[in-house]
Design an enzyme around this catalytic site. Structure first.
Site, short mmCIF file in Angstrom:
data_model
loop_
_atom_site.label_atom_id
_atom_site.label_comp_id
_atom_site.label_asym_id
_atom_site.label_seq_id
_atom_site.Cartn_x
_atom_site.Cartn_y
_atom_site.Cartn_z
N GLU A 1 -5.57 -8.23 -0.43
CA GLU A 1 -6.26 -8.09 0.64
C GLU A 1 -7.74 -7.80 0.65
OE1 GLU A 1 -4.98 -4.97 3.45
OE2 GLU A 1 -2.84 -5.46 3.02
N GLU B 1 0.73 -1.21 -0.08
CA GLU B 1 0.01 -0.07 0.03
C GLU B 1 0.71 1.38 0.09
OE1 GLU B 1 -2.74 -0.16 3.11
OE2 GLU B 1 -4.06 -1.76 1.96
#
Length: 501
Positions: free
Chosen positions: A292, A173
Protein backbone atom coordinates in the site's frame (compact mmCIF):
# COMPACT_ATOMS: atom_id res chain seq x y z
CA UNK A 1 20.15 28.56 -12.62
CA UNK A 2 20.96 25.53 -10.49
CA UNK A 3 22.93 22.73 -12.13
CA UNK A 4 23.04 19.00 -11.44
CA UNK A 5 25.37 16.29 -12.63
CA UNK A 6 24.30 12.65 -12.78
CA UNK A 7 26.43 9.60 -13.56
CA UNK A 8 24.81 6.25 -14.37
CA UNK A 9 27.52 3.58 -14.12
CA UNK A 10 26.75 0.18 -15.57
CA UNK A 11 28.10 -1.36 -12.37
CA UNK A 12 25.46 0.31 -10.18
CA UNK A 13 22.87 -2.41 -10.74
CA UNK A 14 20.20 -2.55 -8.05
CA UNK A 15 18.38 -5.63 -9.35
CA UNK A 16 16.71 -7.07 -12.44
CA UNK A 17 13.28 -5.50 -12.84
CA UNK A 18 10.46 -7.56 -11.32
CA UNK A 19 7.25 -6.26 -12.85
CA UNK A 20 5.39 -6.88 -9.59
CA UNK A 21 6.77 -3.49 -8.55
CA UNK A 22 4.00 -2.02 -10.75
CA UNK A 23 1.17 -3.66 -8.83
CA UNK A 24 -2.03 -2.02 -7.65
CA UNK A 25 -4.86 -2.67 -5.22
CA UNK A 26 -8.62 -3.20 -5.44
CA UNK A 27 -10.54 -3.15 -2.15
CA UNK A 28 -14.25 -3.40 -1.51
CA UNK A 29 -14.27 0.23 -0.40
CA UNK A 30 -16.36 3.14 -1.61
CA UNK A 31 -16.73 3.06 -5.40
CA UNK A 32 -13.58 1.10 -6.18
CA UNK A 33 -15.45 -2.13 -7.04
CA UNK A 34 -19.12 -1.18 -7.35
CA UNK A 35 -19.39 1.90 -9.54
CA UNK A 36 -15.71 1.64 -10.42
CA UNK A 37 -14.56 -1.57 -12.11
CA UNK A 38 -18.09 -3.04 -11.88
CA UNK A 39 -21.17 -1.25 -13.23
CA UNK A 40 -23.58 -3.67 -14.97
CA UNK A 41 -25.75 -0.90 -16.47
CA UNK A 42 -22.85 0.98 -18.03
CA UNK A 43 -22.79 1.06 -21.87
CA UNK A 44 -19.35 -0.61 -21.91
CA UNK A 45 -20.15 -3.35 -19.36
CA UNK A 46 -19.54 -6.98 -20.29
CA UNK A 47 -21.58 -10.02 -19.19
CA UNK A 48 -19.98 -9.92 -15.72
CA UNK A 49 -20.85 -6.25 -15.32
CA UNK A 50 -17.27 -5.01 -15.66
CA UNK A 51 -16.68 -1.68 -17.37
CA UNK A 52 -14.48 -2.30 -20.39
CA UNK A 53 -13.49 1.37 -20.63
CA UNK A 54 -11.95 0.97 -17.17
CA UNK A 55 -10.28 -2.28 -18.26
CA UNK A 56 -8.55 -0.41 -21.09
CA UNK A 57 -7.30 2.29 -18.72
CA UNK A 58 -5.98 -0.34 -16.30
CA UNK A 59 -4.08 -1.95 -19.17
CA UNK A 60 -2.71 1.44 -20.20
CA UNK A 61 -1.67 2.14 -16.60
CA UNK A 62 0.42 -1.04 -16.69
CA UNK A 63 -0.82 -2.44 -13.39
CA UNK A 64 0.56 -5.96 -12.94
CA UNK A 65 -0.23 -7.63 -9.61
CA UNK A 66 -3.58 -6.64 -8.07
CA UNK A 67 -3.99 -7.03 -4.30
CA UNK A 68 -7.56 -8.05 -3.37
CA UNK A 69 -10.07 -7.75 -1.58
CA UNK A 70 -8.47 -5.53 1.07
CA UNK A 71 -7.27 -3.68 2.96
CA UNK A 72 -9.28 -3.11 6.09
CA UNK A 73 -12.24 -4.78 4.40
CA UNK A 74 -10.62 -8.21 4.46
CA UNK A 75 -10.52 -8.40 8.26
CA UNK A 76 -14.27 -8.99 8.37
CA UNK A 77 -14.70 -10.72 5.01
CA UNK A 78 -16.25 -14.16 4.49
CA UNK A 79 -15.02 -15.22 1.07
CA UNK A 80 -17.80 -17.84 0.75
CA UNK A 81 -20.37 -15.02 0.55
CA UNK A 82 -18.96 -14.03 -2.85
CA UNK A 83 -19.27 -17.34 -4.71
CA UNK A 84 -22.19 -19.25 -6.20
CA UNK A 85 -25.40 -17.89 -7.76
CA UNK A 86 -25.45 -14.11 -7.44
CA UNK A 87 -29.12 -13.97 -6.49
CA UNK A 88 -28.38 -16.14 -3.46
CA UNK A 89 -25.42 -14.19 -2.10
CA UNK A 90 -25.99 -12.53 1.28
CA UNK A 91 -25.74 -8.82 2.01
CA UNK A 92 -23.32 -8.12 4.86
CA UNK A 93 -22.22 -5.09 6.85
CA UNK A 94 -18.64 -3.98 6.27
CA UNK A 95 -17.45 -2.73 9.65
CA UNK A 96 -14.26 -1.25 8.23
CA UNK A 97 -15.97 1.39 6.08
CA UNK A 98 -19.54 1.25 7.47
CA UNK A 99 -21.12 0.25 4.19
CA UNK A 100 -23.25 -2.61 2.88
CA UNK A 101 -21.53 -5.32 0.85
CA UNK A 102 -23.71 -7.00 -1.81
CA UNK A 103 -21.10 -9.68 -2.63
CA UNK A 104 -22.01 -9.42 -6.31
CA UNK A 105 -18.28 -9.44 -7.03
CA UNK A 106 -16.28 -12.24 -5.40
CA UNK A 107 -13.17 -14.24 -6.17
CA UNK A 108 -14.59 -15.88 -9.32
CA UNK A 109 -15.65 -12.61 -10.90
CA UNK A 110 -12.48 -10.84 -9.85
CA UNK A 111 -10.29 -13.60 -11.28
CA UNK A 112 -12.08 -13.14 -14.62
CA UNK A 113 -11.52 -9.37 -14.37
CA UNK A 114 -7.79 -10.01 -13.84
CA UNK A 115 -7.74 -12.00 -17.06
CA UNK A 116 -9.34 -9.07 -18.88
CA UNK A 117 -6.64 -6.69 -17.61
CA UNK A 118 -3.77 -9.16 -17.93
CA UNK A 119 -2.92 -8.77 -14.25
CA UNK A 120 -1.89 -11.23 -11.54
CA UNK A 121 -4.28 -11.76 -8.62
CA UNK A 122 -2.69 -11.30 -5.19
CA UNK A 123 -5.09 -12.55 -2.49
CA UNK A 124 -5.44 -11.45 1.12
CA UNK A 125 -6.91 -13.75 3.78
CA UNK A 126 -8.90 -12.73 6.85
CA UNK A 127 -6.87 -13.12 10.04
CA UNK A 128 -8.95 -10.55 11.90
CA UNK A 129 -12.20 -12.40 12.56
CA UNK A 130 -11.22 -15.74 11.02
CA UNK A 131 -8.05 -17.77 10.69
CA UNK A 132 -6.34 -20.93 9.48
CA UNK A 133 -9.42 -22.92 8.43
CA UNK A 134 -10.81 -20.10 6.32
CA UNK A 135 -7.43 -19.46 4.68
CA UNK A 136 -6.97 -23.14 3.82
CA UNK A 137 -10.50 -23.36 2.45
CA UNK A 138 -9.96 -20.34 0.21
CA UNK A 139 -6.64 -21.76 -0.98
CA UNK A 140 -8.28 -25.08 -1.85
CA UNK A 141 -11.17 -23.33 -3.65
CA UNK A 142 -8.85 -21.11 -5.66
CA UNK A 143 -5.86 -23.30 -6.46
CA UNK A 144 -6.63 -27.02 -6.25
CA UNK A 145 -7.37 -28.48 -9.71
CA UNK A 146 -10.41 -30.63 -8.84
CA UNK A 147 -11.51 -33.68 -6.94
CA UNK A 148 -12.01 -32.08 -3.54
CA UNK A 149 -15.15 -30.55 -2.08
CA UNK A 150 -14.10 -26.92 -2.51
CA UNK A 151 -12.24 -27.26 -5.82
CA UNK A 152 -15.27 -29.07 -7.25
CA UNK A 153 -17.44 -26.23 -5.97
CA UNK A 154 -15.29 -23.80 -7.98
CA UNK A 155 -15.69 -25.99 -11.06
CA UNK A 156 -19.46 -26.06 -10.52
CA UNK A 157 -19.38 -22.27 -10.29
CA UNK A 158 -17.87 -22.10 -13.76
CA UNK A 159 -14.10 -22.05 -13.24
CA UNK A 160 -12.78 -25.38 -14.50
CA UNK A 161 -9.15 -24.31 -14.30
CA UNK A 162 -7.67 -23.32 -10.92
CA UNK A 163 -6.59 -19.72 -10.45
CA UNK A 164 -3.01 -20.54 -9.45
CA UNK A 165 -2.70 -17.58 -7.08
CA UNK A 166 0.95 -17.30 -6.00
CA UNK A 167 1.06 -14.34 -3.60
CA UNK A 168 -1.07 -14.35 -0.42
CA UNK A 169 -1.27 -11.66 2.26
CA UNK A 170 -1.66 -12.98 5.80
CA UNK A 171 -4.19 -10.42 6.98
CA UNK A 172 -3.96 -6.64 6.79
CA UNK A 173 -2.55 -3.97 9.11
CA UNK A 174 -3.01 -6.13 12.18
CA UNK A 175 -1.12 -3.57 14.30
CA UNK A 176 -3.80 -0.91 13.76
CA UNK A 177 -6.55 -0.25 16.38
CA UNK A 178 -8.87 0.59 13.48
CA UNK A 179 -8.54 -3.00 12.20
CA UNK A 180 -11.26 -5.50 13.04
CA UNK A 181 -9.53 -8.08 15.21
CA UNK A 182 -6.25 -6.18 15.59
CA UNK A 183 -3.71 -7.75 17.92
CA UNK A 184 -0.26 -7.45 19.44
CA UNK A 185 2.87 -8.28 17.45
CA UNK A 186 3.36 -11.43 19.49
CA UNK A 187 -0.22 -12.65 18.92
CA UNK A 188 -0.12 -11.80 15.21
CA UNK A 189 3.31 -13.37 14.72
CA UNK A 190 1.98 -16.63 16.14
CA UNK A 191 -1.18 -16.77 13.99
CA UNK A 192 0.75 -15.65 10.90
CA UNK A 193 3.34 -18.38 11.43
CA UNK A 194 0.73 -21.07 11.98
CA UNK A 195 -1.34 -19.98 8.98
CA UNK A 196 1.73 -19.78 6.76
CA UNK A 197 2.94 -23.20 7.85
CA UNK A 198 -0.48 -24.70 7.07
CA UNK A 199 -0.77 -23.00 3.68
CA UNK A 200 2.70 -24.14 2.66
CA UNK A 201 1.80 -27.67 3.74
CA UNK A 202 -0.80 -27.46 0.98
CA UNK A 203 1.57 -25.80 -1.51
CA UNK A 204 5.17 -25.04 -0.62
CA UNK A 205 5.61 -22.82 -3.70
CA UNK A 206 3.29 -20.12 -2.36
CA UNK A 207 4.72 -16.66 -1.67
CA UNK A 208 3.37 -15.38 1.65
CA UNK A 209 3.33 -11.82 2.94
CA UNK A 210 3.31 -11.14 6.69
CA UNK A 211 1.85 -7.83 7.91
CA UNK A 212 4.44 -5.22 8.73
CA UNK A 213 3.68 -1.90 10.36
CA UNK A 214 0.80 0.19 9.02
CA UNK A 215 3.18 3.14 8.85
CA UNK A 216 6.55 4.33 10.10
CA UNK A 217 4.80 6.60 12.62
CA UNK A 218 3.21 3.66 14.46
CA UNK A 219 4.48 3.47 18.08
CA UNK A 220 5.44 -0.18 17.57
CA UNK A 221 7.29 0.41 14.29
CA UNK A 222 10.44 -1.68 14.09
CA UNK A 223 9.61 -3.76 17.13
CA UNK A 224 6.52 -5.04 15.31
CA UNK A 225 8.56 -6.29 12.36
CA UNK A 226 11.15 -7.89 14.64
CA UNK A 227 8.64 -9.72 16.83
CA UNK A 228 6.44 -10.89 13.94
CA UNK A 229 9.43 -12.23 12.02
CA UNK A 230 10.90 -13.95 15.06
CA UNK A 231 7.76 -16.09 14.95
CA UNK A 232 7.17 -16.37 11.21
CA UNK A 233 10.55 -15.89 9.50
CA UNK A 234 10.98 -19.40 8.14
CA UNK A 235 7.37 -19.63 6.96
CA UNK A 236 6.93 -16.34 5.05
CA UNK A 237 8.64 -14.68 2.10
CA UNK A 238 7.75 -11.00 2.50
CA UNK A 239 7.04 -8.43 5.17
CA UNK A 240 4.63 -5.68 4.08
CA UNK A 241 5.06 -1.89 4.20
CA UNK A 242 2.26 0.69 3.99
CA UNK A 243 2.80 4.43 3.56
CA UNK A 244 0.66 7.37 2.46
CA UNK A 245 1.69 10.98 1.96
CA UNK A 246 -0.06 14.33 1.70
CA UNK A 247 0.75 18.02 1.75
CA UNK A 248 0.08 19.50 5.18
CA UNK A 249 -0.24 23.15 6.17
CA UNK A 250 0.80 24.45 2.77
CA UNK A 251 4.32 23.07 3.26
CA UNK A 252 4.99 22.15 -0.36
CA UNK A 253 8.77 22.01 0.17
CA UNK A 254 8.47 19.17 2.68
CA UNK A 255 5.79 17.43 0.67
CA UNK A 256 8.00 17.31 -2.42
CA UNK A 257 10.63 15.52 -0.32
CA UNK A 258 8.23 12.81 0.92
CA UNK A 259 10.28 10.06 -0.68
CA UNK A 260 12.96 10.62 1.98
CA UNK A 261 10.50 9.18 4.49
CA UNK A 262 9.85 6.18 2.22
CA UNK A 263 13.62 5.64 1.97
CA UNK A 264 13.88 5.68 5.76
CA UNK A 265 10.92 3.30 6.07
CA UNK A 266 12.51 0.79 3.69
CA UNK A 267 15.92 0.93 5.36
CA UNK A 268 14.41 0.46 8.83
CA UNK A 269 12.33 -2.56 7.80
CA UNK A 270 15.28 -4.13 5.99
CA UNK A 271 17.38 -3.66 9.12
CA UNK A 272 14.73 -5.32 11.30
CA UNK A 273 14.32 -8.24 8.89
CA UNK A 274 18.06 -8.78 8.57
CA UNK A 275 18.47 -8.59 12.34
CA UNK A 276 16.08 -11.52 12.69
CA UNK A 277 17.83 -13.36 9.84
CA UNK A 278 21.15 -13.19 11.67
CA UNK A 279 19.58 -13.92 15.07
CA UNK A 280 18.03 -17.11 13.66
CA UNK A 281 21.16 -17.90 11.62
CA UNK A 282 18.96 -18.29 8.58
CA UNK A 283 20.16 -18.55 4.98
CA UNK A 284 16.91 -16.99 3.79
CA UNK A 285 16.36 -13.29 3.03
CA UNK A 286 12.98 -11.66 3.60
CA UNK A 287 11.98 -9.13 0.95
CA UNK A 288 9.56 -6.24 1.25
CA UNK A 289 6.11 -6.02 -0.29
CA UNK A 290 5.22 -2.32 -0.29
CA UNK A 291 1.63 -3.29 -0.93
CA UNK A 292 0.00 0.00 0.00
CA UNK A 293 1.53 3.30 -1.10
CA UNK A 294 0.04 6.46 -2.54
CA UNK A 295 -0.99 10.05 -1.96
CA UNK A 296 -3.93 10.16 0.47
CA UNK A 297 -5.43 13.27 2.05
CA UNK A 298 -6.27 11.29 5.16
CA UNK A 299 -6.55 14.32 7.47
CA UNK A 300 -9.32 15.78 5.34
CA UNK A 301 -11.18 12.47 5.12
CA UNK A 302 -11.06 11.93 8.87
CA UNK A 303 -12.50 15.40 9.39
CA UNK A 304 -15.20 14.99 6.72
CA UNK A 305 -17.34 12.38 8.45
CA UNK A 306 -17.89 10.62 5.10
CA UNK A 307 -17.52 7.24 6.83
CA UNK A 308 -20.81 7.33 8.73
CA UNK A 309 -23.53 5.05 10.09
CA UNK A 310 -25.90 5.21 7.11
CA UNK A 311 -24.94 1.69 5.91
CA UNK A 312 -25.39 2.33 2.20
CA UNK A 313 -24.08 0.51 -0.86
CA UNK A 314 -20.83 1.84 -2.40
CA UNK A 315 -20.88 5.35 -0.90
CA UNK A 316 -18.50 7.95 -2.26
CA UNK A 317 -15.50 7.66 0.03
CA UNK A 318 -11.86 8.74 -0.26
CA UNK A 319 -12.28 10.17 -3.77
CA UNK A 320 -9.25 12.43 -3.78
CA UNK A 321 -8.71 14.60 -6.85
CA UNK A 322 -4.99 14.84 -7.53
CA UNK A 323 -2.86 17.79 -8.56
CA UNK A 324 0.35 18.17 -10.54
CA UNK A 325 2.28 18.36 -7.25
CA UNK A 326 0.66 15.11 -6.12
CA UNK A 327 1.74 13.42 -9.36
CA UNK A 328 5.32 14.65 -9.02
CA UNK A 329 5.50 13.24 -5.48
CA UNK A 330 4.00 9.94 -6.65
CA UNK A 331 6.55 9.73 -9.45
CA UNK A 332 9.31 10.34 -6.91
CA UNK A 333 7.94 7.61 -4.62
CA UNK A 334 8.06 5.20 -7.55
CA UNK A 335 11.66 6.22 -8.21
CA UNK A 336 12.43 5.36 -4.57
CA UNK A 337 10.79 1.94 -4.87
CA UNK A 338 12.89 1.22 -7.95
CA UNK A 339 16.10 2.40 -6.26
CA UNK A 340 15.43 -0.12 -3.48
CA UNK A 341 14.26 -2.92 -5.76
CA UNK A 342 16.88 -5.33 -4.45
CA UNK A 343 14.66 -5.66 -1.37
CA UNK A 344 11.32 -4.13 -2.40
CA UNK A 345 10.39 -6.72 -4.99
CA UNK A 346 6.62 -6.18 -5.00
CA UNK A 347 4.45 -3.08 -4.53
CA UNK A 348 0.80 -2.08 -4.84
CA UNK A 349 -0.39 1.43 -5.62
CA UNK A 350 -3.44 1.84 -3.40
CA UNK A 351 -5.94 2.01 -4.91
CA UNK A 352 -6.87 1.56 -8.56
CA UNK A 353 -10.25 3.19 -9.32
CA UNK A 354 -12.10 6.10 -7.65
CA UNK A 355 -10.73 5.51 -4.14
CA UNK A 356 -7.43 7.49 -3.84
CA UNK A 357 -6.87 6.26 -7.36
CA UNK A 358 -5.22 7.15 -10.69
CA UNK A 359 -8.48 6.34 -12.52
CA UNK A 360 -11.84 8.03 -11.90
CA UNK A 361 -15.32 7.18 -13.20
CA UNK A 362 -18.84 8.55 -13.13
CA UNK A 363 -21.94 6.29 -13.13
CA UNK A 364 -23.12 5.77 -16.66
CA UNK A 365 -20.48 8.17 -17.90
CA UNK A 366 -16.82 8.65 -18.55
CA UNK A 367 -13.67 7.17 -17.10
CA UNK A 368 -10.59 9.39 -17.03
CA UNK A 369 -6.96 9.63 -15.94
CA UNK A 370 -5.96 11.56 -12.85
CA UNK A 371 -2.63 13.42 -12.79
CA UNK A 372 -1.05 10.53 -10.88
CA UNK A 373 -1.87 8.15 -13.73
CA UNK A 374 0.89 9.52 -15.92
CA UNK A 375 4.15 8.95 -14.01
CA UNK A 376 3.03 5.43 -13.10
CA UNK A 377 1.96 4.46 -16.62
CA UNK A 378 5.05 5.86 -18.33
CA UNK A 379 7.44 4.27 -15.83
CA UNK A 380 5.67 0.92 -16.16
CA UNK A 381 5.91 1.18 -19.95
CA UNK A 382 9.53 2.33 -20.29
CA UNK A 383 11.29 0.55 -17.42
CA UNK A 384 12.90 -2.65 -18.66
CA UNK A 385 15.85 -4.90 -17.89
CA UNK A 386 17.97 -3.90 -14.90
CA UNK A 387 17.60 -0.98 -12.50
CA UNK A 388 20.59 1.30 -12.05
CA UNK A 389 21.06 3.67 -9.10
CA UNK A 390 22.70 6.91 -10.34
CA UNK A 391 25.18 9.10 -8.54
CA UNK A 392 23.67 12.57 -8.23
CA UNK A 393 25.56 15.81 -7.52
CA UNK A 394 23.11 18.64 -6.86
CA UNK A 395 22.35 21.34 -4.31
CA UNK A 396 20.00 20.72 -1.44
CA UNK A 397 17.18 22.80 0.00
CA UNK A 398 15.77 23.13 3.51
CA UNK A 399 12.53 21.42 4.56
CA UNK A 400 10.82 21.75 7.92
CA UNK A 401 10.01 18.01 8.11
CA UNK A 402 12.99 16.20 6.56
CA UNK A 403 15.85 18.64 6.94
CA UNK A 404 17.90 19.22 3.80
CA UNK A 405 16.75 17.41 0.65
CA UNK A 406 18.41 17.11 -2.78
CA UNK A 407 16.74 19.22 -5.45
CA UNK A 408 16.89 16.39 -8.00
CA UNK A 409 16.22 12.66 -7.70
CA UNK A 410 16.58 10.04 -10.42
CA UNK A 411 16.76 6.35 -11.34
CA UNK A 412 17.60 4.54 -14.58
CA UNK A 413 16.88 1.23 -16.27
CA UNK A 414 18.76 -0.62 -19.01
CA UNK A 415 17.71 -3.61 -21.09
CA UNK A 416 20.78 -5.23 -22.60
CA UNK A 417 18.74 -7.54 -24.83
CA UNK A 418 16.86 -4.76 -26.63
CA UNK A 419 19.44 -2.01 -26.26
CA UNK A 420 16.85 0.31 -24.73
CA UNK A 421 17.28 2.38 -21.58
CA UNK A 422 15.43 5.07 -19.67
CA UNK A 423 16.01 7.73 -17.05
CA UNK A 424 13.31 9.01 -14.68
CA UNK A 425 13.86 12.34 -12.93
CA UNK A 426 12.22 14.71 -10.46
CA UNK A 427 12.90 18.40 -9.87
CA UNK A 428 11.74 19.27 -6.35
CA UNK A 429 12.43 23.00 -6.62
CA UNK A 430 9.26 25.11 -6.40
CA UNK A 431 10.79 28.01 -8.32
CA UNK A 432 13.82 27.02 -10.39
CA UNK A 433 14.41 25.11 -13.55
CA UNK A 434 17.51 22.94 -13.21
CA UNK A 435 20.06 22.20 -15.92
CA UNK A 436 21.11 18.57 -15.71
CA UNK A 437 23.99 16.81 -17.44
CA UNK A 438 23.84 13.03 -17.35
CA UNK A 439 26.71 10.71 -18.21
CA UNK A 440 24.93 7.98 -20.18
CA UNK A 441 28.07 6.43 -21.66
CA UNK A 442 27.49 3.10 -19.95
CA UNK A 443 23.89 3.03 -21.19
CA UNK A 444 25.24 3.15 -24.75
CA UNK A 445 22.50 5.69 -25.39
CA UNK A 446 22.81 7.30 -28.80
CA UNK A 447 19.26 8.16 -29.83
CA UNK A 448 16.49 9.73 -27.76
CA UNK A 449 13.26 7.83 -28.35
CA UNK A 450 10.97 9.79 -26.01
CA UNK A 451 11.27 12.76 -23.68
CA UNK A 452 8.19 13.55 -21.60
CA UNK A 453 7.47 15.72 -18.58
CA UNK A 454 4.62 16.35 -16.18
CA UNK A 455 4.73 20.03 -15.26
CA UNK A 456 2.34 22.94 -15.08
CA UNK A 457 2.66 26.58 -14.10
CA UNK A 458 -0.15 25.83 -11.65
CA UNK A 459 1.18 23.05 -9.42
CA UNK A 460 -2.35 22.52 -8.08
CA UNK A 461 -3.98 22.00 -11.48
CA UNK A 462 -6.15 18.86 -11.56
CA UNK A 463 -8.18 16.69 -13.92
CA UNK A 464 -11.81 16.87 -12.85
CA UNK A 465 -15.14 15.58 -14.10
CA UNK A 466 -15.68 18.97 -15.74
CA UNK A 467 -12.18 19.16 -17.24
CA UNK A 468 -10.80 15.65 -17.59
CA UNK A 469 -7.73 16.59 -19.67
CA UNK A 470 -6.50 19.70 -17.85
CA UNK A 471 -3.29 17.93 -16.76
CA UNK A 472 -1.23 15.64 -18.96
CA UNK A 473 2.19 14.81 -20.30
CA UNK A 474 4.10 17.29 -22.44
CA UNK A 475 7.20 16.99 -24.61
CA UNK A 476 10.36 17.76 -22.65
CA UNK A 477 12.04 20.36 -24.83
CA UNK A 478 15.73 20.97 -25.32
CA UNK A 479 16.92 17.44 -24.64
CA UNK A 480 20.07 16.34 -26.45
CA UNK A 481 22.70 13.61 -26.21
CA UNK A 482 26.22 14.07 -27.51
CA UNK A 483 29.27 11.85 -26.99
CA UNK A 484 27.75 10.08 -24.03
CA UNK A 485 26.38 13.14 -22.25
CA UNK A 486 22.70 13.93 -22.03
CA UNK A 487 21.73 17.50 -21.30
CA UNK A 488 18.25 18.49 -20.19
CA UNK A 489 16.50 21.30 -18.34
CA UNK A 490 13.97 20.14 -15.79
CA UNK A 491 11.09 22.55 -15.09
CA UNK A 492 10.27 23.35 -11.45
CA UNK A 493 8.02 20.86 -9.63
CA UNK A 494 8.24 18.31 -12.42
CA UNK A 495 8.54 14.60 -13.11
CA UNK A 496 10.23 13.60 -16.38
CA UNK A 497 11.12 10.46 -18.34
CA UNK A 498 13.64 10.08 -21.16
CA UNK A 499 14.09 6.84 -23.08
CA UNK A 500 16.88 5.87 -25.49
CA UNK A 501 17.74 3.36 -28.13
Amino acid sequence: MTHARIVIPRSAVVAPLNRRIFGSFVEHLGRCVYGGIHEPDHPTANEDGFRLDVVELVKELGATTIRYPGGNFVSGYRWEDGVGPRDQRPVRRDLAWHALESNQVGIDEFARWCKLTGSELMMAVNLGTRGIDSALDLLEYANHPSGTALSDQRVTNGAVEPYGIRMWCLGNEMDGPWQTGYMSADAYGQIAARTAQAMKAADRTLELVACGSSGSSMPTFGDWERIVLEHAYEHVDYISCHAYYQERGGDLDSYLASSLNMEYFIQAVVAAADHVKHKLRSDKTINLSFDEWNIWYLDEHQASGEVDDQWTYAPRQLEDVYSVADAVVLGNLLITLLKNHDRVTAASLAQLVNVIAPIRTEPGGAAWRQSTFFPFSVTARLARGEILRPTIEVDTYETSVYGRAPLVDAVATMDVETGSSAVFLVNRSRTESIDVSIDVTDLEATTIAEALTLHDDDVYAKNTFEDQNRVGLKPLDGVSVDEGTLTVTLPPVSWSAISFT
